[in-house]
Design an enzyme around this catalytic site. Structure first.
Site, short mmCIF file in Angstrom:
data_model
loop_
_atom_site.label_atom_id
_atom_site.label_comp_id
_atom_site.label_asym_id
_atom_site.label_seq_id
_atom_site.Cartn_x
_atom_site.Cartn_y
_atom_site.Cartn_z
N ASP A 250 16.15 -19.10 9.14
CA ASP A 250 15.16 -19.53 8.15
C ASP A 250 15.41 -18.99 6.75
OD1 ASP A 250 14.55 -16.86 8.94
OD2 ASP A 250 12.62 -17.08 7.94
N ASP B 96 18.19 -16.02 14.66
CA ASP B 96 17.74 -14.96 13.77
C ASP B 96 16.40 -14.45 14.30
OD1 ASP B 96 17.12 -13.68 11.10
OD2 ASP B 96 15.68 -15.33 11.02
N ASP C 3 20.56 -16.32 5.90
CA ASP C 3 21.08 -17.02 7.08
C ASP C 3 21.97 -18.20 6.68
OD1 ASP C 3 19.62 -15.42 8.91
OD2 ASP C 3 17.83 -16.65 8.58
P1 ADP Z 1 16.28 -9.55 8.76
O1 ADP Z 1 17.61 -9.93 9.32
O2 ADP Z 1 15.32 -9.19 9.87
O3 ADP Z 1 15.72 -10.61 7.84
P2 ADP Z 1 17.08 -7.85 6.49
O4 ADP Z 1 18.58 -7.89 6.59
O5 ADP Z 1 16.44 -8.61 5.40
O6 ADP Z 1 16.45 -8.18 7.93
O7 ADP Z 1 16.63 -6.31 6.33
C1 ADP Z 1 17.13 -5.32 7.19
C2 ADP Z 1 16.41 -4.02 7.01
O8 ADP Z 1 16.49 -3.56 5.64
C3 ADP Z 1 14.92 -4.08 7.31
O9 ADP Z 1 14.66 -3.98 8.67
C4 ADP Z 1 14.41 -2.87 6.51
O10 ADP Z 1 14.63 -1.67 7.22
C5 ADP Z 1 15.30 -2.89 5.27
N1 ADP Z 1 14.65 -3.60 4.15
C6 ADP Z 1 14.93 -4.83 3.70
N2 ADP Z 1 14.13 -5.17 2.65
C7 ADP Z 1 13.30 -4.12 2.46
C8 ADP Z 1 12.24 -3.84 1.53
N3 ADP Z 1 11.83 -4.71 0.60
N4 ADP Z 1 11.63 -2.63 1.64
C9 ADP Z 1 12.02 -1.76 2.56
N5 ADP Z 1 13.00 -1.96 3.44
C10 ADP Z 1 13.64 -3.12 3.41
MG MG Z 2 14.83 -14.57 9.05
#
Ligand code: ADP
Ligand code: MG
Length: 287
Positions: A232, A38, A236
């Site tokens: 983490d 991740d 995941d």
């Molecule tokens: P990761 O796999 O890196 O943990 P997420 O699946 O949680 O990513 O989020 C993917 C995308 O969704 C982020 O890159 C962002 O563009 C958007 N996103 C997620 N949470 C938020 C938030 N609280 N505010 C704004 N955008 C968000």
């Molecule tokens: Mg992560």
């Protein structure tokens, strides 16, 4: 496999901060073909900070008020930034997280959308004005989020996370151990690619929705490979559970640690090649 040598192996691992839930996991680790990591919180420290913001004060206020209700690390970065700018943050009247895309909130009777292109485009908001900025930030490995207020594009905020100091070295060692190394993230392909390049990862699965992460593991398993997943976050957990060896980052969420077979203390990535080495040594002693 003698129970004694397995016990010695797991004991040695534990001394280094590699906590196997059972001896069978230590045994299985030496057979891995691929390792999927991740991005946020695993390869990076998971403590993002706002680096750029374009928009007026009102937009910043509404942005921070909307994000205050979110538990995402990106939200925390935005709220901290606004606090530093002495912005008066309000409570949202309504809040909804749209996993993998962003958030939607009502603040002072205005509808705020914060998130990626897809979120805004799905809501019929034209994102052309900020396309160039988006790309610039993404190519720098930053996560950029667009802000719309009542359907109108009002700003952009970019957040950067620091890559862990030992990430490059750990990935190099994994490759030397003949493992196929892959990065998995919900973030957009451009940002993901930029981070992957910085740590020496060639293969990237980007823009993967939380509920689809486990399917990506399955995809690689269906190629006949034994797959480890390192993660983490809460999102995941299903991927950690379905993988042949689930490796949780010790600094991560409880849910991830529960779903995994191994936990590496402190999130130290060098402990992953070390675990593989220990597993191989244990198996050699058994034979
Ligand atoms: P990761 O796999 O890196 O943990 P997420 O699946 O949680 O990513 O989020 C993917 C995308 O969704 C982020 O890159 C962002 O563009 C958007 N996103 C997620 N949470 C938020 C938030 N609280 N505010 C704004 N955008 C968000
Ligand atoms: Mg992560």
């Amino acid at each position: 496999a003698t129970p004694t040598s397995i016990m010695v192996g797991t004991g040695k691992a534990a001394e280094s901060g590699i906590l196997f839930k059972g001896g069978e996991h230590l045994e299985r680790t030496h057979k891995l073909d691929a390792i999927i990591l991740d991005k946020t919180g695993t390869i990076t420290k998971g403590q993002p900070e706002v680096t750029d913001f374009s928009g007026d004060q009102d937009t910043l206020q509404l942005l921070a008020s909307a994000e205050k209700a979110s538990e995402h690390p990106l939200a925390e970065a935005i709220v901290n930034y606004a606090v530093g700018k002495k912005i008066n943050i309000h409570d949202a009247e309504q809040f909804e997280a749209i996993p993998g895309h962003g958030i939607k909130a009502i603040v002072e009777q205005k509808e705020i959308l914060v998130g990626n292109r897809k979120l805004l485009n799905d809501a019929q908001v034209n994102t052309t004005d900020f396309e160039k900025d988006l790309l610039t930030y993404e190519e720098a490995g930053k996560t950029a989020m667009l802000i719309a207020i009542d359907q109108e594009l009002k700003g952009i905020v970019a957040v950067a996370d620091t890559i862990k100091e030992t990430a490059v070295e750990a990935i190099q060692q994994l490759k030397q151990q003949n493992l196929e190394v892959i990065m998995l993230t919900g973030d957009n392909p451009t940002t993901a690619r930029a981070i992957a390049n910085q740590v020496g990862i060639d293969q990237v699965f980007a823009g993967v929705l939380p509920e689809e992460k486990a399917n990506k593991i399955k995809e690689v398993q269906l190629q006949g490979k034994m797959v480890a997943m390192v993660g983490d976050g809460i999102n995941d957990a299903p991927a950690l559970a379905i993988s042949d060896i689930g490796i949780a980052i010790g600094t991560g969420t409880e849910v991830a640690i529960e779903a995994a077979d191994v936990t590496i203390l402190g999130g130290e990535l060098l402990l992953i090649p070390k675990a593989i080495k220990l597993s191989k040594a244990t198996i050699r002693n058994i034979r």
